[in-house]
Write an enzyme that holds these catalytic residues in place. Structure first.
Site, PDB file in Angstrom:
ATOM      1  N   GLY A  19       0.850  -1.198   0.000  1.00 51.19           N
ATOM      2  CA  GLY A  19       0.000   0.000   0.000  1.00 51.19           C
ATOM      3  C   GLY A  19       0.882   1.243   0.000  1.00 51.19           C
ATOM      4  N   SER A  65       1.803  -2.490   4.277  1.00 53.45           N
ATOM      5  CA  SER A  65       1.910  -1.032   4.101  1.00 53.45           C
ATOM      6  C   SER A  65       3.313  -0.661   3.669  1.00 53.45           C
ATOM      7  CB  SER A  65       1.613  -0.317   5.418  1.00 53.45           C
ATOM      8  OG  SER A  65       2.726  -0.425   6.289  1.00 53.45           O
ATOM      9  N   ASP A  66       3.450   0.462   2.954  1.00 57.82           N
ATOM     10  CA  ASP A  66       4.784   1.035   2.810  1.00 57.82           C
ATOM     11  C   ASP A  66       5.237   1.450   4.216  1.00 57.82           C
ATOM     12  OD1 ASP A  66       7.180   2.051   1.913  1.00 57.82           O
ATOM     13  OD2 ASP A  66       6.307   3.088   0.198  1.00 57.82           O
ATOM     14  N   TRP A  67       6.517   1.706   4.348  1.00 54.54           N
ATOM     15  CA  TRP A  67       7.096   1.920   5.681  1.00 54.54           C
ATOM     16  C   TRP A  67       6.603   3.237   6.288  1.00 54.54           C
ATOM     17  CZ3 TRP A  67       7.685  -2.483   3.923  1.00 54.54           C
ATOM     18  CH2 TRP A  67       8.444  -3.468   4.543  1.00 54.54           C
TER      19      TRP A  67
END
Ligand code: BGC
Length: 749
Positions: A244, A277-279
Site C-alpha cells: 500500500g 503497508s509502505d514503511w
C-alpha cells in the site's frame, strides 16, 4: 537470402490451429514467447483447516504480533505454535543488506552481500520478457539464500513525469510494456517460494508530497494507464503481496482506501494475498484493517506503538473491531506462509547467491538494455585494430551505484564500473588516458540532505574545476578516440525527492562541449535512470549512447556494446522530451500539486501525449539503434474481418536484417482507432516482440494480439468494452518510426 518463420507471444497450439502453417519449422517452437508459462500459482487453500486450528489456539497478542512490524523487516512469529516470523527485504536492485532490527543502521554483517541487478529502467529498456523472468527468478534464488519470505519488488508505478525521483527504479510510461515485464518477473520470483510485494499500490507517481498528496485521476485513466500492471500482477502472475502506497487517492490514504484495497483489489481482481503497508504509511488502526490492509510496517518508533499493535489490541477490547476481523487477516498471513512453504513441511527452495550464474543473469539484462541513440560516421563499434589510445573521461567512469541516495540499494562484492569494463575488455596494447573531468558536488553538505526523508534537494555545484577540464582536454587531444561517461547517479536520482528540472548537473554539458571541440571522435555515454536534457549533446556529438544503473556487470556489458562484442538492442522505455514543458504533466501544469494533485493530461501519458498532440520528442518511446539495419515489411493478418472479442488477431510481418552483422530488433505494434465513441490516444502499444535476426536473413514473425487488449474501460458500465469497427495496427521500431500499417475489422461486445 535465408528465410525463417517465428511464432511469438501466444500459445503455440492456438496459433497453429488458426493459421496457415505452410512455412512452419520446428525451430520456431524455441522462439515462442513464454506467455503460457508466465501464469503464476495461486495461494494454497490446502491447509485452511489446519490454519483455523492454529488461529483458535492463539492469544490476541500473538495474532496482532503477526500484523505489524516487530523489527524493521519482520513481523512476529508464534514459536509455540510453529509459526515463523515473516521476513522481508528490499527490493528492486537485488536483496538489500541486512538492516538492524530497530533502526535503519546496517546490521554490519559480512554474509549479506548480493548480486546487484540492473534497476527497473534498465530491465524495461531490454523489452525482453524472458529477461524479466530471468531477473525475477535470479533475485528469487538470492532471496531464498538470504532466507527471505517476501521481496519488496517489483516497483511498477507508471512514469508520469520524467522528473520523478524513482523513474530509474520503475519500468516505463506505458501500461502494456509495464505489465508484460511485471508478469514474468513476479512469476520467476515466486517460483522460488518467495513472495513478490508489488509496489506501490497505487497511483504513487511522484515523490514530492508523497506522504500526504491526494491524487485525483479520472476513472478511465486509472483503469487504462495506472492499474493494468497491478491488475495483471494479481490476475495472471498471482502476486502474493502488494504494498500500500504512502499517498492518498480520492481523499483516502491508500493503506486505508477500501475502494481500492477491497473494491478493486479483492472483490474485482480476486486478490488472495496480503497487503503490506509502505514503511510508515499507516494512519489508523481500525479503519486501515477494515479497509483491507493486512500488515503494517514502518520506520523506527517502538514497535508496540504501531497502529496495528497495541492500539489495535485496545480497539478489540473496546469493541471497535471484532476478533473475527483480526482472524481474517492472520489467516491470510498464514495462507501466504503455507504457499511459500515456510510452514507445512513441504520442501522449500533453498536458493543461491552471488553465483557466477547470477552475475551472468545481471550481465545478460544489462547487455540488452543499452540504447544506441546516435551513431554518425559509424564511430561505434570501436574498431580496436585502428586505435592505440582511448581517453576515458567523466566521474561516471568510476562511479558505483549499487548504493547511494535515499532508499534501498544492494551491498555487493561486484560492481564493474565503465572504466573497469573497458580495462577488462581492451587488449593491453590499447592505452587508456583517464581524466575525471567533472565532480559530483553538492552544497550544503550532501549527507545532511540525503540522510533523511526530505524534499529539499541538495543543490549541485555546477562550476567545473579548470584543472580537471584541462586534464580532460589534454586526454582527448592526445587520444585516438574519447569516451565520456556522463549522466547522473543514485545520489542525484533518488527516492523521496523529485528532480527540479532536466538539467545535467555538475557542469557536464560545458565539459562535454569542450571535449567535443578538440576530438570529434568522441562517444558520449549517458548513465542515468531518467530523461535528461541532452539537446545540445545530440546536436554536437556524433555518438550518443544511453546506459542505466546497470547492476554488478554493468561496466562489462557496456564495454561489450562499445567494442561491438554485443550489438545494442535496447529501446527507450519512455519518451525523452526536448523540454520538460512538452511533457504532459508539465504541459498541463498539473505537477506536483500540493495537498492534492490532479492528473489533468488524463489518458495522454508519455508518448500518448506527444503523438496525439504532435509534439516532437528529442527521442521517441521505443527508440534505439543497432549496429545493423532492419527492414520491417509485408504485414498480413490471418483474416481481415470478423474478429470477435474472444479471438486473437495474428499478424505476420517480415523483418530483414539488411546489414552485415547479426542483431536483435524489437517489433512494436501500435493500435490506432480513428472513429471511436470515446477519446483515444492516437496510438497505443498493443504488442511487441524482440527477435534475433542473422545478417542477411529475413524472419517472418507472427504476432498475437488478443482482441480483448483493444478494449477501453467503460466507466458507466464499469467494464472493459471492445468497440466494433476498424482498428489500424501500425508496426514499427519506435512510436515515431512506423513502417507498416494494416486495418482490421472487429466485432465487439
Ligand atoms: C519505500 C519502499 C521500500 C520501503 C522499505 C519505503 O520508503 O517507499 O519502496 O520498500 O521504504 O525500505
Amino acid at each position: 537470402m535465408n528465410t525463417r518463420i517465428i511464432v511469438l507471444s501466444m500459445a503455440a497450439s492456438a496459433f497453429f490451429s488458426s493459421c496457415n502453417q505452410a512455412n512452419k519449422k520446428e525451430d520456431s517452437l524455441n522462439q515462442i514467447g513464454l506467455t503460457e508459462s508466465y501464469l503464476g500459482k495461486s495461494i494454497t487453500h490446502e491447509y485452511d483447516s489446519e490454519i483455523d486450528s492454529i488461529i483458535s489456539q492463539m492469544t490476541l497478542d500473538e495474532k496482532v504480533g503477526m500484523l505489524h512490524g516487530t523489527s524493521m523487516f519482520t513481523t512476529a512469529g508464534v514459536e509455540r505454535l510453529g509459526v515463523p516470523e515473516l521476513k522481508m527485504a528490499d527490493g528492486p536492485l537485488g536483496v538489500r543488506e541486512e538492516i538492524s532490527r530497530s533502526s535503519w543502521a546496517p546490521a554490519g554483517l559480512d554474509n549479506d552481500f548480493a548480486t546487484y541487478y540492473p534497476a527497473g529502467a534498465g530491465l524495461s529498456a531490454t523489452w525482453n520478457t524472458k529477461l524479466a523472468y530471468t531477473f525475477g527468478n535470479s533475485v528469487g534464488e538470492e532471496s531464498r539464500a538470504r532466507n527471505k519470505d517476501v521481496l519488496l519488488s517489483p516497483a511498477i508505478n507508471i512514469i508520469r513525469t520524467p522528473l520523478g525521483g524513482r523513474t530509474y527504479e520503475y519500468f516505463t510510461e506505458d501500461p502494456f510494456l509495464n505489465k508484460k515485464l511485471a508478469i514474468p518477473f513476479i512469476v520467476g520470483l515466486q517460483n522460488n517460494d518467495v513472495a513478490a510485494c508489488v509496489k506501490h499500490f497505487a497511483a504513487n507517481n511522484q515523490e514530492t508530497h508523497r506522504n500526504y498528496v491526494d491524487v485525483q485521476i479520472d476513472e478511465r485513466t486509472l483503469r487504462e494507464i495506472y492499474l493494468p500492471a497491478f491488475e495483471a500482477a494479481v490476475k495472471e502472475a498471482k502476486a502474493y503481496s502488494m504494498m500500500g502506497a504512502y499517498n492518498k487517492f480520492r481523499g483516502e490514504y491508500l493503506c486505508e482506501n477500501s475502494n481500492i484495497l477491497k473494491g478493486v483489489l479483492r472483490d474485482e481482481w480476486g486478490f488472495e494475498g496480503i497487503v503490506i503497508s509502505d514503511w510508515a504509511a499507516v494512519h489508523t488502526s481500525v479503519n486501515s484493517l477494515k479497509s483491507g490492509l493486512d500488515v503494517e510496517m514502518g520506520t523506527p518508533k517502538p514497535f508496540n506503538e504501531f497502529f496495528l499493535a497495541d492500539p489495535l489490541i485496545d480497539s478489540v477490547k473496546a469493541g471497535k473491531i471484532s476478533e473475527n476481523e483480526i482472524d481474517r487477516h492472520v489467516k491470510r498471513v498464514l495462507q501466504l506462509m503455507y504457499s511459500l512453504k515456510s510452514m507445512g513441511g513441504e520442501e522449500r527452495k533453498k536458493g543461491s547467491i552471488n553465483t557466477e550464474a547470477h552475475f551472468k543473469d545481471a550481465y545478460n539484462i544489462a547487455s540488452e538494455s543499452v540504447v544506441l541513440l546516435k551513431n554518425n560516421k559509424n564511430i561505434l563499434p570501436i574498431n580496436i585494430e585502428n586505435i592505440k589510445t582511448i581517453a576515458v573521461i567523466g566521474d561516471n567512469s568510476t562511479k558505483k551505484n549499487a548504493l547511494g541516495g535515499f532508499g534501498a540499494g544492494v551491498k555487493t562484492k561486484r560492481e564493474v564500473t565503465p572504466l573497469d569494463g573497458l580495462k577488462n575488455r581492451l587488449p593491453e596494447s590499447v592505452k587508456i588516458n583517464f581524466a575525471q573531468g567533472y565532480q559530483e558536488r553538492y552544497a550544503p553538505k550532501k549527507e545532511a540532505i540525503f540522510g533523511e526523508v526530505t524534499q529539499n534537494r541538495a543543490e549541485t555545484i555546477d562550476e567545473l574545476d579548470p584543472k580537471m577540464v584541462e586534464e580532460a582536454i589534454n586526454a582527448a587531444k592526445n587520444s585516438d578516440i574519447t569516451i565520456i561517461f556522463a549522466g547522473s547517479n543514485r545520489d542525484y536520482e533518488t527516492e523521496a525527492s523529485d528532480r527540479e528540472d532536466l538539467e545535467l548537473p555538475f557542469g557536464q554539458v560545458e565539459l562535454i562541449e569542450k571535449v567535443l571541440a578538440v576530438n570529434p571522435n568522441t562517444i558520449v555515454v549517458m548513465i542515468a535512470g531518467a530523461p535528461f536534457d541532452v539537446n545540445s549533446i545530440k546536436d554536437k556529438s556524433n555518438v550518443l549512447v544511453w546506459s542505466w544503473f546497470n547492476g554488478s556487470e554493468g561496466g562489462n556489458a557496456l564495454a561489450d556494446v562499445l567494442l561491438g562484442n554485443v550489438n545494442p538492442s535496447g529501446k527507450l522505455p519512455w519518451t525523452m522530451p526536448k523540454s520538460i514543458n512538452d511533457s504532459p504533466a508539465h504541459a498541463t501544469n498539473s505537477f506536483p500539486g500540493n495537498q492534492s494533485v490532479s492528473y489533468d493530461e488524463g489518458l495522454l501519458v508519455g508518448y500518448r501525449w506527444f503523438d496525439t498532440k504532435n509534439i516532437e520528442p528529442l527521442y521517441p518511446f521505443g527508440y534505439g539503434l543497432s549496429y545493423t539495419t532492419f527492414e520491417i515489411k509485408n504485414v498480413h493478418a490471418d483474416k481481415k474481418e470478423g474478429y470477435f472479442e474472444n479471438e486473437i488477431i495474428y499478424l505476420s510481418v517480415d523483418i530483414e536484417n539488411t546489414g552485415n552483422i547479426d542483431g536483435k530488433e524489437v517489433v512494436q505494434v501500435y493500435m490506432s482507432k480513428k472513429e471511436s465513441k470515446v477519446e483515444r490516444a492516437v496510438q497505443e502499444l498493443k504488442a511487441f516482440e524482440k527477435v534475433i535476426i542473422k545478417k542477411g536473413e529475413t524472419v517472418t514473425i507472427k504476432i498475437a494480439i488478443p482482441v480483448k487488449e483493444l478494449a477501453y474501460y467503460n466507466v458507466e458500465l464499469k467494464k472493459w468494452v471492445v468497440e466494433s469497427g476498424t482498428y489500424n495496427f501500425r508496426i514499427g521500431n519506435s512510436s515515431r518510426d512506423i513502417k507498416e500499417e494494416i486495418s482490421i475489422r472487429v466485432k465487439g461486445n
